[in-house]
Design a protein around this motif. Structure first.
Motif, PDB file in Angstrom:
ATOM      1  N   GLY A 517     133.289 -59.110  -7.273  1.00 13.49           N
ATOM      2  CA  GLY A 517     133.838 -58.148  -8.227  1.00 13.49           C
ATOM      3  C   GLY A 517     134.381 -56.920  -7.538  1.00 13.49           C
ATOM      4  O   GLY A 517     135.476 -56.425  -7.880  1.00 13.49           O
ATOM      5  N   VAL A 518     133.622 -56.404  -6.558  1.00 15.26           N
ATOM      6  CA  VAL A 518     134.075 -55.228  -5.816  1.00 15.26           C
ATOM      7  C   VAL A 518     135.315 -55.572  -4.997  1.00 15.26           C
ATOM      8  O   VAL A 518     136.272 -54.783  -4.917  1.00 15.26           O
ATOM      9  N   ALA A 519     135.329 -56.753  -4.384  1.00 15.38           N
ATOM     10  CA  ALA A 519     136.504 -57.171  -3.621  1.00 15.38           C
ATOM     11  C   ALA A 519     137.738 -57.246  -4.508  1.00 15.38           C
ATOM     12  O   ALA A 519     138.832 -56.811  -4.119  1.00 15.38           O
ATOM     13  N   PHE A 520     137.578 -57.778  -5.699  1.00 13.16           N
ATOM     14  CA  PHE A 520     138.693 -57.880  -6.639  1.00 13.16           C
ATOM     15  C   PHE A 520     139.216 -56.492  -6.983  1.00 13.16           C
ATOM     16  O   PHE A 520     140.430 -56.250  -6.986  1.00 13.16           O
ATOM     17  N   TYR A 521     138.303 -55.547  -7.275  1.00 10.62           N
ATOM     18  CA  TYR A 521     138.741 -54.217  -7.690  1.00 10.62           C
ATOM     19  C   TYR A 521     139.461 -53.505  -6.549  1.00 10.62           C
ATOM     20  O   TYR A 521     140.483 -52.836  -6.760  1.00 10.62           O
ATOM     21  N   ARG A 522     138.941 -53.649  -5.321  1.00  7.24           N
ATOM     22  CA  ARG A 522     139.573 -52.977  -4.193  1.00  7.24           C
ATOM     23  C   ARG A 522     140.958 -53.563  -3.912  1.00  7.24           C
ATOM     24  O   ARG A 522     141.895 -52.833  -3.552  1.00  7.24           O
ATOM     25  N   LEU A 523     141.116 -54.878  -4.064  1.00  5.37           N
ATOM     26  CA  LEU A 523     142.435 -55.484  -3.911  1.00  5.37           C
ATOM     27  C   LEU A 523     143.397 -54.945  -4.958  1.00  5.37           C
ATOM     28  O   LEU A 523     144.559 -54.611  -4.646  1.00  5.37           O
ATOM     29  N   LEU A 524     142.930 -54.849  -6.187  1.00  2.54           N
ATOM     30  CA  LEU A 524     143.757 -54.333  -7.278  1.00  2.54           C
ATOM     31  C   LEU A 524     144.177 -52.893  -6.992  1.00  2.54           C
ATOM     32  O   LEU A 524     145.349 -52.513  -7.172  1.00  2.54           O
ATOM     33  N   ASP A 556     136.575 -65.792  -0.938  1.00  9.63           N
ATOM     34  CA  ASP A 556     137.526 -66.560  -0.129  1.00  9.63           C
ATOM     35  C   ASP A 556     138.890 -66.605  -0.790  1.00  9.63           C
ATOM     36  O   ASP A 556     139.934 -66.508  -0.113  1.00  9.63           O
ATOM     37  N   THR A 557     138.917 -66.773  -2.097  1.00  9.44           N
ATOM     38  CA  THR A 557     140.193 -66.789  -2.820  1.00  9.44           C
ATOM     39  C   THR A 557     140.901 -65.452  -2.677  1.00  9.44           C
ATOM     40  O   THR A 557     142.129 -65.396  -2.492  1.00  9.44           O
ATOM     41  N   ILE A 558     140.147 -64.364  -2.748  1.00  8.97           N
ATOM     42  CA  ILE A 558     140.745 -63.029  -2.656  1.00  8.97           C
ATOM     43  C   ILE A 558     141.306 -62.783  -1.254  1.00  8.97           C
ATOM     44  O   ILE A 558     142.438 -62.298  -1.085  1.00  8.97           O
ATOM     45  N   THR A 559     140.508 -63.096  -0.218  1.00 10.85           N
ATOM     46  CA  THR A 559     140.987 -62.871   1.149  1.00 10.85           C
ATOM     47  C   THR A 559     142.193 -63.745   1.462  1.00 10.85           C
ATOM     48  O   THR A 559     143.134 -63.309   2.152  1.00 10.85           O
ATOM     49  N   ALA A 560     142.193 -64.977   0.970  1.00 11.71           N
ATOM     50  CA  ALA A 560     143.346 -65.861   1.200  1.00 11.71           C
ATOM     51  C   ALA A 560     144.594 -65.312   0.511  1.00 11.71           C
ATOM     52  O   ALA A 560     145.702 -65.348   1.069  1.00 11.71           O
ATOM     53  N   PHE A 561     144.430 -64.811  -0.693  1.00 11.45           N
ATOM     54  CA  PHE A 561     145.566 -64.231  -1.422  1.00 11.45           C
ATOM     55  C   PHE A 561     146.087 -62.996  -0.694  1.00 11.45           C
ATOM     56  O   PHE A 561     147.301 -62.796  -0.561  1.00 11.45           O
ATOM     57  N   LEU A 562     145.156 -62.146  -0.231  1.00 12.94           N
ATOM     58  CA  LEU A 562     145.559 -60.934   0.477  1.00 12.94           C
ATOM     59  C   LEU A 562     146.326 -61.287   1.755  1.00 12.94           C
ATOM     60  O   LEU A 562     147.353 -60.665   2.085  1.00 12.94           O
ATOM     61  N   LYS A 563     145.860 -62.273   2.480  1.00 15.98           N
ATOM     62  CA  LYS A 563     146.509 -62.674   3.730  1.00 15.98           C
ATOM     63  C   LYS A 563     147.880 -63.269   3.471  1.00 15.98           C
ATOM     64  O   LYS A 563     148.840 -63.050   4.233  1.00 15.98           O
TER      65      LYS A 563
END
Length: 1398
Positions: A517-524, A556-563
């Motif tokens: 959840g925190v990873a998602f918010y920081r990406l956003l 993993d989904t978030i980091t892959a999307f960010l990359k």
């Protein structure tokens, strides 16, 4: 002297024929299926409704009261019970108790315990016994042995209606159930021992009533009517009719006789008027009225009622309305023109209440009582609730007319209509309709709302009219589907502004590589800062679109999307522990917490929360589109009226501060809003709740417009209410607030008495129903809670709660109290007000009494007046006001004699013994008309006639010499329900339920209709177990949840307790069962036997005679085993007694089926139409599923062929087959209504079919839901009284395009009325149709048309004589079989007079 002698002579001459008439009448009574229940036990159940503690106090008071039963008279013992109950009840409640005992309202509750006891293998000769985990004992000495090892045995099933002794709150102790009669010495011995041990906490003590009695209880609360039957086909000479009735000619003779006497002796005018009045009122016969006499007939009745003393008016209205056919001419009087002159105000009143001619309205304390749905039992329940309110107001000094005005204040709070302010900065908006370039081409004018479009088209206007806010946990599985749905709305440019609140972890230091959840918010936040928020949201939405349904977001989904999307970005700097994109992460979760919304995910449409059940993504799309259409209508009305659209009221749990704009107190110091807080102040949650309340008080005290803070949180009870029974806590509360004297607080706390705190603990447990440690807030008696563990009630919440409480109720109460002129120390739903000028009769109460106010708007000659007049006469503590409606045409529908069986109190005879019981009695009835007796019972009652030597369907008092007596029995109380499949939301059509007990698991079964998922099961008071039927139902479905039952959702069995005369309605939700390898299909060894199933219905002795003959003709022409199915609802006691003998003699099977007409289906009031409805509307639920095909044969039919041939006839895919009407008898062409008009155009090339004979493929019928379709069409058409004239055949013919009919060969039904003589030789059945041209009686036609009919008739007569001879003589009067034989022998004679009676 001469004057008196003349009057006496005239009176003697004109009343001689009345004195010679024999005393005849009709009486009907209704018994319960269960045995007599003692008044003491019923009284205890009445007291129990005021609380469990009061019940046990009453039990302690009367624990040996029955010792007085033998030494006192029955009346004295009854009064002693009332006196004991009066120690715990007010005077008004005692009156309600008298009414409840006369109704036997609580008899089912006592009988339910008896039925539960029967499942315990009751010990013989044991007046009281205990059950300890399945083992029984009859003596207190057995208890020690029974308790030993009790916990090793299964615990008994306890019900919500059980009386549990209020001892210590323990669980791991034995449960002892005592079955005994309260007041007996045996009970007292058990009760003393068990109550001591329960208080010590060594066992749980439960009491159930047990008092087997030999006699059955007589019931009330129902109505009986004698309807005048149509005798279109009777063949009685007209001159004889005139000679045997006192009609208009006799009245004209009376007037012509008295007129010359009045002229020659004017001094006798007053006496002659009294003589004429006496002669008119003493006549029992019916008199036809001329057309001019029908004008203002009901106004004349109202004038007649007003002409008598006030307290006789209700009795007169009852007599006029309930005996209207014979009392009609009593209303022909000169009336006061002021009554009709005031009809304009009555017209306005009727329009306001939505009343039509013949309608009535009853208001009790301003509450509208729906006469179609309410029964005396439900009205009693309502009166008990109103009594508490009235007595509370009376104790506060609010009396007289002020009570009614206070009750009518609109102080209700709308619970389900509030909105959350969606302008909060924490909401991340994905789009903005008003500013985004993609919507630039849309018009922005509000008037675009009024532009016409095709139905269902959503208008594209550049305004943020429609807003969706989603509260989501990014890691939640359902979030994936909801985000995809949002993307779908966005891409298709639906005019919906979409916003998100992402509820994530709020801790300061969190690593985004471990918390999704925190990873998602920081990406956003990173994308929003680098680009913009709208692009950030669309980016993460596209990230969700790559996730499969059923999966959830991962780190993993978030980091892959960010990359992939931002290859140059530093993932550690964005997602890591020291992320720079974490500034406003707490804002969304804080807003969610302050809002008080439920579990995630949550959606708001224009600020209004959607129900959790509406959050299914598969249904949400359709739901939101429908909400948009509904909101469009609101905006359109606002645009048309050129004013802003109304906004929903504010929420009870706000996220914003509330600003006060008025004072929350009375100028004389009276508290306007009183708030209590409940909590355990030993816990942090309880301390935070207290802190919020105290901060609110301090802030209010600082306001120059506020009253002193001590009134906001007040005592008694004090604001500090501990909910945990514990020793005195050490005062270690939150740090003292600014301005608080901590030393004074501690000193005050230390001087409080321990008993005071204990009383508050009991108050929280017993009144507020709160458990240990639970928190709640109470504002002016309204409980908010218990609050959840994570739920906070903040300062802003207290402010808004006070504001809402003030605006919704307190402000209105203040205005009323100020108008009353009450002082401050006297502090103190939509209801109707009917002004006094609209009232024509007002009955005032005695001064100082607490009474209900009853207002009735009624036509005194309507059917509603028949019920209301009796109801008002027995209602305890209810002075009445009567207002007639302005239009009076309803008396034309009141050609019935009516009795409401209802008594205000238990009746006793002169020798102080109880009267036999409530009975409907009709006396002084006219002898000429033909009457039919109908029972009108509450919904949920299944009643049958059990004893009567008379034909209750055709009562002709000229043929009897005494009172016609009828005894009925309440055979079953209905358990009704609605069932739905949770996966589809639709009823599981065809699903089977069974109902039984522990010893007899299968006593009743039924199937679920597609109409509302409705099902019904027959039961009686007691505890019942509901299950899916073994077989395909159990294989395909499993019960998931249920409402209105007495067992938790996770229990293995669904237990339902029936303990009331009022209907029990449950809701059952099922879902598909897991697929297993087994199968419940029947094996070859279980093949069904070849049985010919014949269904028929009959009412009245004449048609039951036809029915026996039809049965014999069927049996004489087939070698296949036959099973007859008869509709039990209308059969006479004599037929039900004779049918076993016929079955034994002729070798057939039979079964009586019964189905209660559902309350939601349009009701029929005429018995003939009711029978027609049963013939066609319930074919799918009347018979067990094992019956594949059934043939309906009219009772007045003679069969000449093997019906097995008809059963095996292919129906070519149709669910049923009917025979078309014959058209070969040309002289009847003028009577063939189906050849022209509606039927000719509707049927087209198809034929109109007759309902005297038809075959039904029940498998096909159920498969295509034909029954549900027929009921749906019936519901639509039956609202028009002019439609479905011949219901049983008009309905299937009308539905011929939706439910196909197979036209049977013409020889299967021959009828002389419609078929020529040449075709008779090929007839396979002959029906005795009515002949509208000759009106020949059926018995005469039967002997003439069907030669073998006489042979069949004589055969059955001989059998009935043998049955009677085998029974032997009987000195107790005619038995049902005797009456049956008598009717069989004499029917031909009287049928020549009455012809076709059904």
């Amino acid at each position: 002297m001469m004057r008196n002698a003349l009057l006496f002579t005239l009176w003697l001459m004109l009343t001689t024929h009345h004195a010679s008439a024999a005393s005849k009448g009709v009486s009907a009574s209704l018994k319960a299926k269960w045995t007599m229940t003692p008044f003491l036990l019923e009284t205890s159940e009445f007291v129990a409704e005021d609380g469990n503690e009061k019940f046990w106090q009453f039990v302690d008071t009367v624990k040996e009261l029955t010792v007085y039963k033998n030494g006192e008279s029955v009346r004295s013992y009854y009064n002693l019970i009332l006196k004991k109950a009066g120690q715990f009840l007010t005077h008004l409640q005692v009156n309600l108790l008298r009414f409840a005992l006369s109704l036997r309202t609580y008899s089912p509750a006592v009988a339910a315990s008896q039925q539960i006891a029967s499942d315990e293998d009751t010990p013989a000769s044991c007046p009281a016994f205990v059950s300890v985990h399945g083992q029984l004992g009859c003596s207190t000495k057995d208890l020690k042995k029974l308790l030993k090892g009790a916990l090793d045995r299964p615990k008994p099933c306890l019900y919500k209606t059980d009386h549990r002794y209020p001892g210590r709150n323990v669980s791991d102790v034995p449960v002892v159930v005592l079955y005994a009669e309260i007041g007996t010495r045996k009970f007292s011995a058990f009760h003393t021992l068990l109550s001591e041990r329960a208080e010590a906490g060594s066992l749980i003590y439960v009491l159930r009533h047990f008092d087997p009695q030999p006699h059955k209880v007589l019931l009330s609360g129902y109505a009986v009517e004698l309807a005048i039957k149509s005798t279109e086909y009777r063949a009685v000479d007209d001159t004889q009719v005139k000679e045997t009735s006192c009609g208009l000619d006799e009245m004209m003779m009376l007037r012509s006789f008295l007129l010359p006497v009045r002229k020659s002796h004017p001094e006798l005018q007053g006496g002659l008027g009294e003589l004429r009045k006496h002669l008119v009122e003493s006549s029992d016969d019916m008199a036809p009225l001329k057309v001019w006499e029908l004008q203002d007939l009901s106004f004349q009745a109202a004038a007649k009622i007003l002409s008598v003393p006030k307290f006789d008016a209700l009795k007169l209205m009852r007599d006029l309305s309930q005996d209207f056919p014979s009392k009609a001419r009593l209303t022909l009087i000169l009336m006061d023109t002021s009554l009709t002159a005031g009809s304009s105000s009555l017209q306005r009143l009727s329009e306001t209440l939505g009343l039509h001619p013949g309608d009535a309205a009853l208001f009790i304390n301003g509450q509208n009582i729906d006469l179609d749905t309410h029964t005396p039992f439900s009205i009693l329940d309502m009166l008990r609730g109103e009594a508490r309110v009235l007595e509370g107001l009376h104790n506060l000094g609010v009396t007289g007319e002020h009570q009614g005005k206070m009750l009518r204040l609109p102080v209700g709070v709308v619970e389900d209509s509030y909105a959350l302010d969606i302008r909060h900065p924490a909401i991340m908006w994905m789009n903005d309709i008003e500013s985004d370039p993609m919507y630039r081409g849309w018009p922005s004018g509000v008037q675009e709302l009024l532009r016409s479009t095709f139905p269902g088209v959503i208008r594209q206007i550049r305004r943020n009219f429609f807003n969706l806010v989603l509260f989501l946990d990014p890691a939640h599985q359902q979030t994936v589907e909801l985000v995809k749905l949002s993307e779908l709305f966005y891409k298709h440019m639906i005019p919906l502004r979409i916003g998100f609140i992402f509820v994530v972890n709020t801790e300061e230091e969190v690593d985004g590589f471990t918390d999704v959840g925190v990873a998602f918010y920081r990406l956003l936040s990173y994308i929003a800062e680098e680009y913009d928020l709208s692009q950030a949201l669309t980016s993460v939405v596209s990230m969700y679109s790559k996730i499969r349904v059923g999966e959830s977001l991962s780190v993993d989904t978030i980091t892959a999307f960010l990359k992939r999307k931002f290859p140059k970005a530093n993932a550690g700097r964005i997602l890591g522990l020291d992320s720079e994109y974490d500034e406003r992460r707490q804002a969304g979760p804080r807003f969610y917490q302050e809002s008080g919304l439920g579990a995630l995910p949550v959606a708001l449409f224009n600020g209004v929360p959607l129900d959790p059940g509406e959050m299914d993504p598969e249904e949400l799309e359709t739901l939101l589109l429908q909400r948009i259409m509904d909101a469009t209508n609101v905006f359109q009305r606002a645009a048309f009226m050129v004013r802003p659209a109304p906004a929903p009221p504010p929420p009870p749990r706000p996220g914003q501060s509330a600003h006060f704009d008025r004072r929350f107190g009375f100028s004389d110091g009276m508290s306007g809003v009183t708030t209590w807080i409940v909590g355990d102040l030993e816990t942090e949650a309880g301390q935070r709740l207290l802190a919020g309340a105290l901060k609110h008080v301090v802030r209010r005290a600082g306001s120059p417009r506020a009253r002193p803070p001590r009134s906001s949180i007040t005592a008694p009870p004090p604001p500090l209410v501990p909910s945990t029974p514990s020793p005195r806590p050490k005062p270690r509360f939150v740090p003292p607030l600014q301005g608080m004297d901590a030393d004074a607080f501690e000193k005050r706390f230390n001087t409080m008495e321990g008993g005071f705190l204990r009383s508050l603990q009991l108050f929280c447990r017993d009144v507020l129903k709160l458990g240990a440690g639970q928190r709640a807030v109470v504002a002016n008696g309204r409980i908010l809670g218990p609050l959840g563990d994570q739920e906070e009630f903040t300062l802003e919440d207290f402010q808004l709660l006070e504001k809402m409480t003030w605006s919704s109720s307190t402000e209105k109460v203040k205005a009323r109290v100020k108008h009353m002129g009450m002082k401050g120390k006297q502090y103190a739903t939509t209801r109707y007000t009917i002004t006094r000028y609209e009232t024509v009769l007002h009955l005032s109460p005695r001064d100082g009494e607490v009474v209900f106010e009853a207002v009735v708007v009624v036509d005194p000659l309507s059917r509603e007046a028949q019920k209301l007049s009796s109801l008002l006469m027995v209602s305890p503590g209810a002075p009445a006001s009567l207002s007639p409606p302005p239009s009076f045409t309803s008396y034309l529908g009141s050609l019935i004699f009516y009795r409401l069986v209802l008594e205000a109190d238990v009746n006793f005879l002169a020798n102080d013994t109880m009267s036999p019981g409530p009975t409907a009695r009709f006396s002084q009835l006219p002898e000429s008309p033909l009457l039919t007796l109908n029972m009108i019972t509450p919904d949920g009652w299944m009643v049958e006639a059990v004893s009567s030597p008379h034909d209750l369907d055709n009562i002709h008092l000229q043929e009897v010499n005494a009172v016609v007596r009828a005894e009925y029995e309440l055979e079953h109380l209905l358990l009704e329900g609605h069932c739905f499949d949770l996966t589809t939301g639709q009823p599981p059509r065809g699903l089977q339920f069974t109902l039984g007990t522990g010893q007899r698991p299968l006593r009743q079964d039924t199937i679920v209709m597609a109409n509302l998922g409705y099902f019904q099961l027959k039961a009686n008071p007691g505890a019942w177990i509901l299950k899916l039927r073994k077989g395909r139902s159990e294989d395909i479905y499993q019960i998931l949840t249920h409402d209105g039952t007495d067992s938790p959702d996770d229990a293995g069995d669904v237990v339902v307790t029936l303990n009331s005369f009022q209907s029990k309605i449950i809701k059952v939700r099922v879902r598909p069962a897991p697929i297993t390898g087994g199968s419940s299909r029947p094996s070859d060894a279980e093949k069904k036997e070849d049985v010919l199933n014949i269904f028929s219905v009959a009412s009245g002795h004449l048609y039951e005679r036809f029915l026996r003959i039809m049965m014999l003709s069927v049996l004489r022409h087939t070698k296949t085993p036959v099973k007859f199915w008869f509709l039990k609802n209308f059969l006479s006691p004599s037929f039900k007694e004779s049918i076993p003998h016929l079955a034994e003699e002729y070798g057939f099977q039979y079964e009586l089926v019964h189905y209660k007409w559902p309350r939601w289906l349009h009701q029929q009031t005429e018995k003939q139409r009711l029978i027609w409805g049963y013939k066609i509307l319930f074919l799918d639920v009347l018979f067990p599923l094992a019956v594949d095909k059934i043939i309906f044969v009219d009772a007045d039919q003679i069969v000449r062929a093997d019906l097995k041939e008809l059963r095996d006839l292919p129906l070519d895919g149709a669910p049923y087959g009917y025979t078309p009407f014959c058209e070969s008898r040309r002289e009847m062409d003028g009577y063939r209504f189906w050849k022209s008009g509606y039927w000719a155009s509707h049927l087209g090339h198809r034929k109109y079919h007759i309902s005297a004979l038809y075959v039904v493929d029940l498998k096909k019928f159920r498969k295509i839901a034909a029954g549900d379709r027929l009921r749906g069409q019936y519901q639509a058409l039956s609202q028009d009284p002019n439609s479905l004239s011949n219901l049983d055949q008009d309905l299937p013919n009308n539905m011929i395009h939706q439910v196909a009919i197979k036209s049977l060969p013409q020889e299967w039904l021959w009828c002389e009325t419609w078929c020529d003589d040449a075709s008779k030789g090929n007839a396979k059945t002959i029906d005795l149709c009515n002949n509208p041209r000759t009106k020949e009686p059926k018995l005469t036609a039967a002997a003439r048309i069907v030669p073998e009919w006489v042979e069949y008739d004589n055969d059955i007569k001989r059998l009935l004589r043998r049955i009677q001879d085998g029974r032997g003589g009987d000195d107790e009067g005619p038995t049902p079989t005797t009456a049956l034989t008598h009717i069989a022998l004499k029917a031909h004679a009287w049928s020549n007079c009455y012809g076709t009676l059904v």
